[in-house]
Scaffold this active site. Structure first.
Site, short mmCIF file in Angstrom:
data_model
loop_
_atom_site.label_atom_id
_atom_site.label_comp_id
_atom_site.label_asym_id
_atom_site.label_seq_id
_atom_site.Cartn_x
_atom_site.Cartn_y
_atom_site.Cartn_z
N CYS A 28 0.87 -0.68 0.45
CA CYS A 28 -0.11 -0.16 -0.19
C CYS A 28 0.83 1.09 0.32
O CYS A 28 1.38 1.30 0.82
CB CYS A 28 -1.13 -0.01 0.97
SG CYS A 28 -1.86 2.00 1.32
N GLU B 148 -5.87 8.08 8.54
CA GLU B 148 -5.75 8.99 7.93
C GLU B 148 -4.52 9.67 7.89
O GLU B 148 -3.68 10.21 8.57
CB GLU B 148 -6.25 10.03 7.68
CG GLU B 148 -8.60 10.45 7.63
CD GLU B 148 -8.43 9.78 6.96
OE1 GLU B 148 -7.95 9.90 5.70
OE2 GLU B 148 -10.13 9.15 6.30
#
Length: 207
Positions: A19, A71
């Site tokens: 990722c 986040e």
């Protein structure tokens, strides 16, 4: 600035195996020399403890004692402030603002293309072209300093380098005249700290 080898307080990081956003946080941790527990997660099947900690189940998720953060930008800036040495942003406000704008551009225009490039078909091919053209349009920025718009490693590099690492696996090839981008990536890839930031799956992206 070399990626640090110092050890600090242990944190817990929930991360996917491959990722670009999780890699960004792992690279920051490597640069800071922070010890942490890495929990690799299948985003499609988040574990119960992650579900309990983070209502969005998003990755990366950072746990520092009673604090839970998610986040990517929030996590990145927290780590730079929580562990101030070495700093990953310049001191003067003008340079900090310039790098923050660069990160916003990456997050808005470049990083979303990583997922779009995966696979085959016209949409993926169009995404590869957009990513290639975007990097080439920024070529002068790679020539402006040793790191991205800065003489030392910064949060902007930590956002950008995971993207550069993935270019071959995404099927994005750069022309010879883009050697400044290739050289930029290779300088950071050679650092042992960068190697520590990689999962076993990410190491295979360039094998």
């Amino acid at each position: 600035m070399a990626l640090s080898t110092r050890s600090r307080t242990i944190l817990t990081l929930y991360s996917a195996r491959d990722c670009v956003h999780c890699h960004r946080v792992r690279l920051i941790l490597a640069a800071k020399g922070v010890s942490y527990e890495l929990i690799l997660v299948d985003p499609a099947r988040p574990p119960e403890d992650l579900i309990d900690l983070n209502p969005t189940h998003s990755l990366p998720t950072l746990v520092d004692r009673d604090l839970v953060l998610y986040e990517t930008t929030v996590v990145a800036e927290y780590l730079d402030e929580r562990y101030p040495h070495p700093p990953l942003m310049p001191i003067d406000p003008l340079s900090r603002a310039r790098l923050r704008l660069a990160i916003v551009r990456m997050e808005r225009d470049w990083l979303p293309l990583v997922e779009q490039c995966a696979g085959s078909g016209k949409n993926s091919e169009a995404a590869r072209k957009r990513l290639r053209d975007a990097l080439l349009s920024a070529l002068p920025l790679f020539k402006a300093a040793k790191f991205f718009l800065n003489p030392e490693l910064s949060l902007a590099d930590c956002a950008l380098v995971p993207l550069i690492w993935r270019l071959p696996s995404l099927g994005v090839s750069l022309p010879r005249e883009a050697h400044a981008i290739t050289d930029y990536g290779e300088r950071i890839f050679r650092n042992p700290g960068f190697t520590r930031s990689l999962t076993s799956d990410e190491k295979l992206l360039r094998d």
